[in-house]
Design an enzyme around this catalytic site. Structure first.
Site, mmCIF file in Angstrom:
data_model
loop_
_atom_site.group_PDB
_atom_site.id
_atom_site.type_symbol
_atom_site.label_atom_id
_atom_site.label_comp_id
_atom_site.label_asym_id
_atom_site.label_seq_id
_atom_site.Cartn_x
_atom_site.Cartn_y
_atom_site.Cartn_z
ATOM 1 N N GLU A 165 40.267 86.568 75.876
ATOM 2 C CA GLU A 165 39.331 85.602 75.290
ATOM 3 C C GLU A 165 38.049 86.338 74.914
ATOM 4 O O GLU A 165 37.542 87.138 75.699
ATOM 5 C CB GLU A 165 39.026 84.478 76.281
ATOM 6 C CG GLU A 165 37.959 83.504 75.861
ATOM 7 C CD GLU A 165 38.285 82.791 74.562
ATOM 8 O OE1 GLU A 165 37.426 82.803 73.649
ATOM 9 O OE2 GLU A 165 39.400 82.225 74.458
ATOM 10 N N ASN A 224 38.546 91.636 71.288
ATOM 11 C CA ASN A 224 38.976 91.053 70.022
ATOM 12 C C ASN A 224 40.448 91.373 69.784
ATOM 13 O O ASN A 224 40.879 92.519 69.946
ATOM 14 C CB ASN A 224 38.122 91.600 68.881
ATOM 15 C CG ASN A 224 38.256 90.779 67.616
ATOM 16 O OD1 ASN A 224 39.364 90.467 67.175
ATOM 17 N ND2 ASN A 224 37.137 90.424 67.022
ATOM 18 N N ASP A 254 42.154 78.700 66.941
ATOM 19 C CA ASP A 254 41.243 78.142 65.950
ATOM 20 C C ASP A 254 41.945 78.153 64.589
ATOM 21 O O ASP A 254 42.403 79.199 64.136
ATOM 22 C CB ASP A 254 39.965 78.995 65.888
ATOM 23 C CG ASP A 254 38.851 78.347 65.090
ATOM 24 O OD1 ASP A 254 39.147 77.638 64.102
ATOM 25 O OD2 ASP A 254 37.671 78.553 65.434
ATOM 26 N N ASP A 297 48.578 71.877 67.324
ATOM 27 C CA ASP A 297 48.726 70.497 66.877
ATOM 28 C C ASP A 297 48.311 70.363 65.417
ATOM 29 O O ASP A 297 48.395 69.280 64.841
ATOM 30 C CB ASP A 297 47.862 69.562 67.739
ATOM 31 C CG ASP A 297 46.385 69.694 67.395
ATOM 32 O OD1 ASP A 297 45.890 70.841 67.365
ATOM 33 O OD2 ASP A 297 45.726 68.666 67.155
ATOM 34 N N THR A 300 48.253 73.469 77.605
ATOM 35 C CA THR A 300 46.868 73.916 77.627
ATOM 36 C C THR A 300 45.969 72.681 77.723
ATOM 37 O O THR A 300 46.420 71.544 77.612
ATOM 38 C CB THR A 300 46.511 74.693 76.350
ATOM 39 O OG1 THR A 300 46.431 73.768 75.250
ATOM 40 C CG2 THR A 300 47.552 75.751 76.037
ATOM 41 N N GLU A 301 44.659 72.916 77.900
ATOM 42 C CA GLU A 301 43.705 71.811 77.908
ATOM 43 C C GLU A 301 43.773 71.027 76.594
ATOM 44 O O GLU A 301 43.798 69.796 76.587
ATOM 45 C CB GLU A 301 42.277 72.335 78.112
ATOM 46 C CG GLU A 301 41.990 72.917 79.482
ATOM 47 C CD GLU A 301 42.194 74.418 79.542
ATOM 48 O OE1 GLU A 301 41.724 75.037 80.507
ATOM 49 O OE2 GLU A 301 42.844 74.973 78.630
ATOM 50 N N TYR A 302 43.781 71.772 75.473
ATOM 51 C CA TYR A 302 43.814 71.120 74.169
ATOM 52 C C TYR A 302 45.129 70.387 73.944
ATOM 53 O O TYR A 302 45.153 69.302 73.356
ATOM 54 C CB TYR A 302 43.613 72.157 73.057
ATOM 55 C CG TYR A 302 42.187 72.598 72.892
ATOM 56 C CD1 TYR A 302 41.176 71.682 72.609
ATOM 57 C CD2 TYR A 302 41.832 73.934 72.993
ATOM 58 C CE1 TYR A 302 39.857 72.078 72.453
ATOM 59 C CE2 TYR A 302 40.520 74.348 72.839
ATOM 60 C CZ TYR A 302 39.533 73.417 72.566
ATOM 61 O OH TYR A 302 38.229 73.810 72.409
ATOM 62 N N GLU A 303 46.228 70.960 74.397
ATOM 63 C CA GLU A 303 47.525 70.322 74.207
ATOM 64 C C GLU A 303 47.569 68.960 74.879
ATOM 65 O O GLU A 303 48.046 67.973 74.306
ATOM 66 C CB GLU A 303 48.632 71.219 74.755
ATOM 67 C CG GLU A 303 50.033 70.683 74.526
ATOM 68 C CD GLU A 303 51.108 71.680 74.913
ATOM 69 O OE1 GLU A 303 52.292 71.322 74.809
ATOM 70 O OE2 GLU A 303 50.766 72.818 75.306
#
Length: 212
Positions: free
Chosen positions: A69, A96, A118, A154, A191-194
């Site tokens: 990250e 990176n 992203d 998503d 994941t958190e976003y998922e």
């Protein structure tokens, strides 16, 4: 989304050098020494706050994991989870993704995870997308002959773009899921976003890719 600045983050990353790799170039070709146990090596690019990579390391102690990250105020959250768990098969790196050839020998990695990257929706930012051809070249180099890239999102437009990018690169699409959560898939770690997006009713897409 604007990141909340955490003034303590950098100091904390430096404090826990047993979990955060300060000079990853020195471990190139020698990651087994860093972990202390010869096991397959899986990396997550853009591990965010670490929910996915932490859970994977807990479920699969016979695999070595590295969470990568770039954002200091984000990776420190992953570190805090690791401090609580103290998983011997998990390390964190703040680097990176375009520079991964500097930290891994050709064929040193067994699997790469791209989880809810992203999307960089503007055309002028295409080269920043983690499924752009220059990144695919990096992945192809560091993955071994049987290595896989696991990509989840998503974002339908990013997924469509990525499938086209894989195809143009002449990568092999092993599996494609157009609705992951309504497919017969075992052991899907979210994941958190998922979790957040799926609760909103968003469809989750996934592709498993190999390079010839």
């Amino acid at each position: 989304m604007r990141l909340r600045h955490k003034p303590y983050a950098q100091d904390k990353l430096l404090e826990y050098k047993q979990y955060v790799v300060e000079k990853p170039e020195e471990s190139k070709g020698k990651w087994t020494e860093r972990f202390g146990k010869p096991q397959p090596l899986h990396i997550e690019i853009g591990c965010g706050k670490g929910r996915f990579i932490i859970e994977m390391a807990k479920r699969y102690p016979d695999i070595n994991f590295i969470g990568i990250e770039l954002q200091t105020s984000v990776i420190v959250s992953a570190l805090e989870k690791q401090i609580d768990e103290q998983l011997p098969n998990l390390q964190l790196m703040q680097v990176n993704a375009k520079d991964l050839r500097d930290y891994f020998e050709p064929g040193e990695v067994d699997r790469i995870y791209l989880t809810f990257s992203d999307p960089w929706p503007k055309n002028r930012h295409e080269k920043r997308r983690l499924t752009y051809k220059s990144f695919l070249s990096v992945y192809e180099t560091i993955l071994n002959d049987e290595g896989e890239l696991h990509f989840k999102t998503d974002n339908q437009k990013l997924f469509e773009y990525s499938l086209t990018s894989f195809s143009k690169y002449d990568a092999v699409l092993e599996k494609v899921y157009l609705d992951l959560h309504n497919s017969e898939v075992e052991d899907n770690v979210m994941t958190e976003y998922e979790e957040k997006f799926s609760k909103k009713g968003n469809r989750i897409y996934k592709a498993v890719v190999m390079f010839k």
